[in-house]
Design a protein around this motif. Structure first.
Motif, PDB file in Angstrom:
ATOM      1  N   ASN A 284       0.830  -1.198   0.000  1.00 33.05           N
ATOM      2  CA  ASN A 284       0.000   0.000   0.000  1.00 33.05           C
ATOM      3  C   ASN A 284       0.872   1.257   0.000  1.00 33.05           C
ATOM      4  OD1 ASN A 284      -2.760   1.143   2.159  1.00 33.05           O
ATOM      5  ND2 ASN A 284      -2.151   1.758   0.122  1.00 33.05           N
ATOM      6  N   PHE A 285       1.951   1.219   0.761  1.00 32.08           N
ATOM      7  CA  PHE A 285       2.906   2.335   0.781  1.00 32.08           C
ATOM      8  C   PHE A 285       3.512   2.547  -0.605  1.00 32.08           C
ATOM      9  CE2 PHE A 285       7.399   3.651   1.406  1.00 32.08           C
ATOM     10  CZ  PHE A 285       7.176   4.926   1.915  1.00 32.08           C
ATOM     11  N   CYS A 286       3.878   1.446  -1.257  1.00 39.69           N
ATOM     12  CA  CYS A 286       4.479   1.550  -2.597  1.00 39.69           C
ATOM     13  C   CYS A 286       3.522   2.180  -3.595  1.00 39.69           C
ATOM     14  CB  CYS A 286       4.897   0.162  -3.097  1.00 39.69           C
ATOM     15  SG  CYS A 286       6.317  -0.539  -2.248  1.00 39.69           S
ATOM     16  N   THR A 287       2.269   1.775  -3.560  1.00 38.48           N
ATOM     17  CA  THR A 287       1.306   2.338  -4.514  1.00 38.48           C
ATOM     18  C   THR A 287       1.055   3.820  -4.221  1.00 38.48           C
ATOM     19  OG1 THR A 287      -0.577   1.546  -3.175  1.00 38.48           O
ATOM     20  CG2 THR A 287       0.192   0.122  -4.961  1.00 38.48           C
ATOM     21  N   ASP A 288       1.070   4.196  -2.936  1.00 34.55           N
ATOM     22  CA  ASP A 288       0.895   5.610  -2.602  1.00 34.55           C
ATOM     23  C   ASP A 288       2.095   6.432  -3.062  1.00 34.55           C
ATOM     24  OD1 ASP A 288      -1.590   5.269  -1.549  1.00 34.55           O
ATOM     25  OD2 ASP A 288      -1.027   5.600   0.542  1.00 34.55           O
ATOM     26  N   VAL A 289       3.303   5.941  -2.785  1.00 38.84           N
ATOM     27  CA  VAL A 289       4.496   6.675  -3.210  1.00 38.84           C
ATOM     28  C   VAL A 289       4.532   6.787  -4.730  1.00 38.84           C
ATOM     29  CG1 VAL A 289       7.023   6.634  -3.295  1.00 38.84           C
ATOM     30  CG2 VAL A 289       5.840   6.110  -1.158  1.00 38.84           C
ATOM     31  N   TRP A 290       4.204   5.700  -5.406  1.00 36.95           N
ATOM     32  CA  TRP A 290       4.134   5.715  -6.870  1.00 36.95           C
ATOM     33  C   TRP A 290       3.184   6.825  -7.335  1.00 36.95           C
ATOM     34  CZ3 TRP A 290       0.611   5.358 -10.781  1.00 36.95           C
ATOM     35  CH2 TRP A 290       1.044   4.939 -12.042  1.00 36.95           C
ATOM     36  N   SER A 291       2.023   6.934  -6.664  1.00 35.74           N
ATOM     37  CA  SER A 291       1.043   7.957  -7.039  1.00 35.74           C
ATOM     38  C   SER A 291       1.558   9.354  -6.733  1.00 35.74           C
ATOM     39  CB  SER A 291      -0.282   7.709  -6.303  1.00 35.74           C
ATOM     40  OG  SER A 291      -0.823   6.453  -6.664  1.00 35.74           O
ATOM     41  N   TYR A 292       2.242   9.512  -5.592  1.00 40.33           N
ATOM     42  CA  TYR A 292       2.808  10.816  -5.268  1.00 40.33           C
ATOM     43  C   TYR A 292       3.873  11.226  -6.287  1.00 40.33           C
ATOM     44  CZ  TYR A 292       0.535  10.552  -0.660  1.00 40.33           C
ATOM     45  OH  TYR A 292      -0.384  10.472   0.353  1.00 40.33           O
ATOM     46  N   ILE A 293       4.652  10.243  -6.738  1.00 41.95           N
ATOM     47  CA  ILE A 293       5.629  10.531  -7.788  1.00 41.95           C
ATOM     48  C   ILE A 293       4.922  10.983  -9.062  1.00 41.95           C
ATOM     49  CG2 ILE A 293       7.354   9.503  -9.325  1.00 41.95           C
ATOM     50  CD1 ILE A 293       8.152   7.676  -6.967  1.00 41.95           C
ATOM     51  N   SER A 294       3.822  10.340  -9.377  1.00 40.15           N
ATOM     52  CA  SER A 294       3.127  10.635 -10.637  1.00 40.15           C
ATOM     53  C   SER A 294       2.532  12.035 -10.652  1.00 40.15           C
ATOM     54  CB  SER A 294       2.031   9.591 -10.891  1.00 40.15           C
ATOM     55  OG  SER A 294       0.915   9.787 -10.033  1.00 40.15           O
ATOM     56  N   ILE A 295       2.173  12.559  -9.464  1.00 43.27           N
ATOM     57  CA  ILE A 295       1.621  13.918  -9.426  1.00 43.27           C
ATOM     58  C   ILE A 295       2.677  14.945  -9.016  1.00 43.27           C
ATOM     59  CG2 ILE A 295      -0.741  13.128  -9.025  1.00 43.27           C
ATOM     60  CD1 ILE A 295      -0.430  13.875  -6.079  1.00 43.27           C
ATOM     61  N   ILE A 319      10.799   2.393 -10.846  1.00 44.72           N
ATOM     62  CA  ILE A 319      10.887   0.935 -10.968  1.00 44.72           C
ATOM     63  C   ILE A 319      11.101   0.237  -9.642  1.00 44.72           C
ATOM     64  CG2 ILE A 319      11.664   0.979 -13.369  1.00 44.72           C
ATOM     65  CD1 ILE A 319      14.527   0.611 -12.324  1.00 44.72           C
ATOM     66  N   ARG A 320      11.756   0.882  -8.697  1.00 49.22           N
ATOM     67  CA  ARG A 320      11.984   0.232  -7.404  1.00 49.22           C
ATOM     68  C   ARG A 320      10.670  -0.085  -6.716  1.00 49.22           C
ATOM     69  NH1 ARG A 320      16.920  -2.002  -7.429  1.00 49.22           N
ATOM     70  NH2 ARG A 320      18.518  -0.500  -8.050  1.00 49.22           N
ATOM     71  N   PHE A 321       9.733   0.842  -6.793  1.00 53.19           N
ATOM     72  CA  PHE A 321       8.444   0.639  -6.137  1.00 53.19           C
ATOM     73  C   PHE A 321       7.577  -0.344  -6.923  1.00 53.19           C
ATOM     74  CE2 PHE A 321      10.072   4.766  -4.852  1.00 53.19           C
ATOM     75  CZ  PHE A 321      10.075   4.612  -3.470  1.00 53.19           C
ATOM     76  N   ASN A 323       8.776  -2.816  -8.838  1.00 53.18           N
ATOM     77  CA  ASN A 323       9.378  -4.122  -8.590  1.00 53.18           C
ATOM     78  C   ASN A 323       8.959  -4.644  -7.222  1.00 53.18           C
ATOM     79  OD1 ASN A 323      11.625  -5.875  -7.368  1.00 53.18           O
ATOM     80  ND2 ASN A 323      12.216  -5.855  -9.520  1.00 53.18           N
ATOM     81  N   ALA A 324       8.964  -3.755  -6.237  1.00 47.46           N
ATOM     82  CA  ALA A 324       8.567  -4.153  -4.887  1.00 47.46           C
ATOM     83  C   ALA A 324       7.121  -4.630  -4.855  1.00 47.46           C
ATOM     84  CB  ALA A 324       8.764  -2.988  -3.919  1.00 47.46           C
ATOM     85  N   GLU A 325       6.238  -3.915  -5.539  1.00 50.61           N
ATOM     86  CA  GLU A 325       4.831  -4.335  -5.577  1.00 50.61           C
ATOM     87  C   GLU A 325       4.701  -5.776  -6.051  1.00 50.61           C
ATOM     88  OE1 GLU A 325       1.924  -1.831  -7.542  1.00 50.61           O
ATOM     89  OE2 GLU A 325       3.247  -0.094  -7.269  1.00 50.61           O
ATOM     90  N   ALA A 326       5.351  -6.090  -7.151  1.00 51.27           N
ATOM     91  CA  ALA A 326       5.242  -7.439  -7.719  1.00 51.27           C
ATOM     92  C   ALA A 326       5.781  -8.482  -6.753  1.00 51.27           C
ATOM     93  CB  ALA A 326       5.996  -7.507  -9.048  1.00 51.27           C
ATOM     94  N   ASN A 327       6.934  -8.206  -6.156  1.00 52.23           N
ATOM     95  CA  ASN A 327       7.534  -9.184  -5.252  1.00 52.23           C
ATOM     96  C   ASN A 327       6.746  -9.337  -3.960  1.00 52.23           C
ATOM     97  OD1 ASN A 327      10.211 -10.384  -6.298  1.00 52.23           O
ATOM     98  ND2 ASN A 327      10.291  -8.240  -6.935  1.00 52.23           N
ATOM     99  N   LEU A 328       6.143  -8.264  -3.485  1.00 55.92           N
ATOM    100  CA  LEU A 328       5.295  -8.357  -2.300  1.00 55.92           C
ATOM    101  C   LEU A 328       4.057  -9.194  -2.582  1.00 55.92           C
ATOM    102  CD1 LEU A 328       5.636  -4.678  -1.090  1.00 55.92           C
ATOM    103  CD2 LEU A 328       6.473  -6.705   0.119  1.00 55.92           C
ATOM    104  N   SER A 372      14.352  -4.498   0.024  1.00 60.37           N
ATOM    105  CA  SER A 372      15.570  -3.901  -0.536  1.00 60.37           C
ATOM    106  C   SER A 372      15.243  -2.857  -1.592  1.00 60.37           C
ATOM    107  CB  SER A 372      16.443  -5.007  -1.142  1.00 60.37           C
ATOM    108  OG  SER A 372      17.549  -4.471  -1.831  1.00 60.37           O
ATOM    109  N   ASN A 373      14.286  -3.158  -2.450  1.00 62.82           N
ATOM    110  CA  ASN A 373      13.929  -2.221  -3.504  1.00 62.82           C
ATOM    111  C   ASN A 373      13.277  -0.960  -2.969  1.00 62.82           C
ATOM    112  OD1 ASN A 373      14.528  -2.986  -6.367  1.00 62.82           O
ATOM    113  ND2 ASN A 373      13.654  -4.910  -5.702  1.00 62.82           N
ATOM    114  N   VAL A 374      12.409  -1.098  -1.979  1.00 68.69           N
ATOM    115  CA  VAL A 374      11.770   0.084  -1.408  1.00 68.69           C
ATOM    116  C   VAL A 374      12.820   0.967  -0.743  1.00 68.69           C
ATOM    117  CG1 VAL A 374      10.073   0.940   0.253  1.00 68.69           C
ATOM    118  CG2 VAL A 374       9.565  -1.093  -1.095  1.00 68.69           C
ATOM    119  N   ALA A 375      13.749   0.346  -0.037  1.00 62.88           N
ATOM    120  CA  ALA A 375      14.813   1.127   0.608  1.00 62.88           C
ATOM    121  C   ALA A 375      15.623   1.911  -0.427  1.00 62.88           C
ATOM    122  CB  ALA A 375      15.719   0.199   1.407  1.00 62.88           C
TER     123      ALA A 375
END
Length: 476
Positions: A284-295, A319-321, A323-328, A372-375
């Protein structure tokens, strides 16, 4: 069939880890560096090493307590040389075990013979019958898995996860005062601070890590159906429950006194559910950060020489976020299967757990890779405070909540003419943007008390964050 450059032997060698280009799974190939620390705990070789460890310690335990008539404690030198069988466990040991297993067609029996081969050289060849005494293979396996999982979680996964959460908490503290427009249901809503939102995530993840850290790693060593039948048949006067308990606890595990042939694995299911819940919060954090990046709330710091898009030079992909989404998702799916599968076993024993448990390393590996990817992704983010500020200034309608609540408070205090505050603010703000001038004009015409009017006129979206900054202090 086409001819291949590599022979079957060379291919097999690469597949065993002697190379990385021909692996079946990405954790042993492309992503091996990120998950390599888990190999020492959850690989097949590590499992066999732990089996040897458990068998050796059981032998020493039985002799130390002189459980069987005719046995006596080993000398310090003999114990040391016996334990060296574990500490010197290497590739040659793995190969030898494989050769034995090819004959026994049983992995744990191979371990028994592997140890037995070494007793003559230590001067205790007469104790070969004591190796694996009273044990079924699950006695050795459940303890070996518990040791491997405990090591993987406490020494690898948890430290990595805690380091990541600490980074999120640091971001929360550094941006505690940075105002940010909230979005509920995707729509502009009451402002918050970036730090407070990061603190929410850090707080949620920390709760899961604390649960995981409190895991009890259970073990048993009580025979073929958990009754100590063979133990008491062979040595009826021994306190076998006491022997079993002190042995399991001596390994650093929690003794399970009541089992069938298998240790019930309930603790594993609980652990995997907690890790999966951590994964999903992090997702959920990754998707939020991804969205914040997009705006544009976050800007990604480019890596020198790196390619963002193969065709669009301007892009820096998150891509880090991603990649993390998929692996999570992969990790959580596997952990869910393990949680549901491992708590069931037909009657006193079936072997579904045998195949299931071989995937524990894969499940934790994908989670560790995501961590690792999120970090790494977080380390490349800059907060775009100008974008945050512009977004707030373009959404003055979010002060409608504050205005109508002040109207309610004033009405209760006896100020006349403040009926239907919600409806009046709805007419002003719904479906339209309201700028500073229009909001202040509206507030000035309400007939509020002088103090309330001045308070509203001084309010801006950036200043309407309540105690958001102070709430970050709950992180400690």
């Amino acid at each position: 069939m086409a001819d291949f450059a590599l022979s079957r032997v060379e291919f097999a060698a690469l597949s065993r880890g002697e190379g990385t280009s021909l692996t079946l799974g990405p954790l042993d190939g492309r992503y091996r560096d990120a998950v390599a620390p888990l190999v020492d705990f959850l690989s097949e070789a590590a499992l066999n090493r732990d089996r040897v460890h458990v068998e050796v310690e059981w032998l020493i335990h039985l002799t130390r307590h002189s459980v069987l008539p005719g046995t006596e404690p080993l000398t310090a030198d003999q114990e040391g040389r016996l334990r060296a069988v574990v500490t010197s466990f290497d590739a040659a040991s793995v190969a030898e075990l494989a050769e034995i297993e090819a004959v026994t067609v049983h992995d744990v029996k191979a371990v028994e013979y592997f140890i037995g081969r070494r007793l003559d050289g230590i001067g205790i060849g007469h104790l070969k019958p004591l190796v694996h005494f009273g044990c079924t293979s699950e006695d050795i396996n459940n303890l070996s898995y518990a040791l491997g999982i405990k090591g993987a979680v406490t020494e690898v996964w948890l430290p990595a996860a805690r380091s990541l959460v600490a980074s999120i908490a640091d971001l929360a503290r550094s941006t505690r005062e940075t105002p940010m427009l909230s979005r509920t249901h995707g729509q502009p809503a009451t402002p918050t601070t970036l730090g407070k939102e990061m603190a929410v995530v850090a707080h949620r993840l920390t709760r899961q890590l604390d649960r995981i850290a409190a895991t009890g790693f259970l073990g048993k060593i009580n025979g073929a159906t958990g009754t100590y039948a063979a133990h008491y048949a062979s040595v009826p006067d021994a306190d076998w429950e006491g022997v079993a308990r002190t042995f399991v606890e001596g390994l650093g595990l929690t003794w399970n006194p009541l089992t069938t042939q298998i240790e019930s694995h309930d603790w594993q299911a609980e652990l995997y559910s907690d890790v999966a819940r951590f994964n999903r919060i992090l997702h959920n954090f990754c998707t939020d950060v991804w969205s914040y990046i997009s705006i544009g709330y976050f800007a990604q710091v480019p890596v020198a020489g790196a390619t963002g898009s193969s065709t669009m030079p301007h892009k820096v992909n998150p891509i880090r976020f991603e990649n993390a989404e998929a692996n999570l998702e992969i990790s959580s799916g596997l952990l869910d299967v393990l949680s549901s599968t491992l708590v069931t076993s037909r009657w006193q024993r079936d072997l579904t757990d045998s195949s299931s448990q071989r995937n524990i390393g894969v499940a934790l590996g994908h989670s560790l890779l995501a961590v690792s990817n999120v970090a790494k992704g977080l380390a490349r983010l800059d907060v775009a405070e100008d974008v945050l500020a512009a977004d707030l200034d373009g959404n003055w309608e979010v002060l409608g909540e504050a205005v109508q609540m002040v109207m309610r408070a004033e009405a209760i205090a006896g100020v006349p003419g403040l009926d239907d505050p919600y409806e009046r603010l709805k007419d002003l703000t719904r479906g339209r943007r309201v700028d500073a001038a229009r909001m202040r004009e509206f507030a000035s015409g309400l007939g509020l008390s002088a103090e309330a009017e001045q308070r509203l006129l001084a309010l801006t979206p950036a200043g309407y964050t309540g105690i958001a900054a102070r709430l970050v202090d709950h992180l400690g």
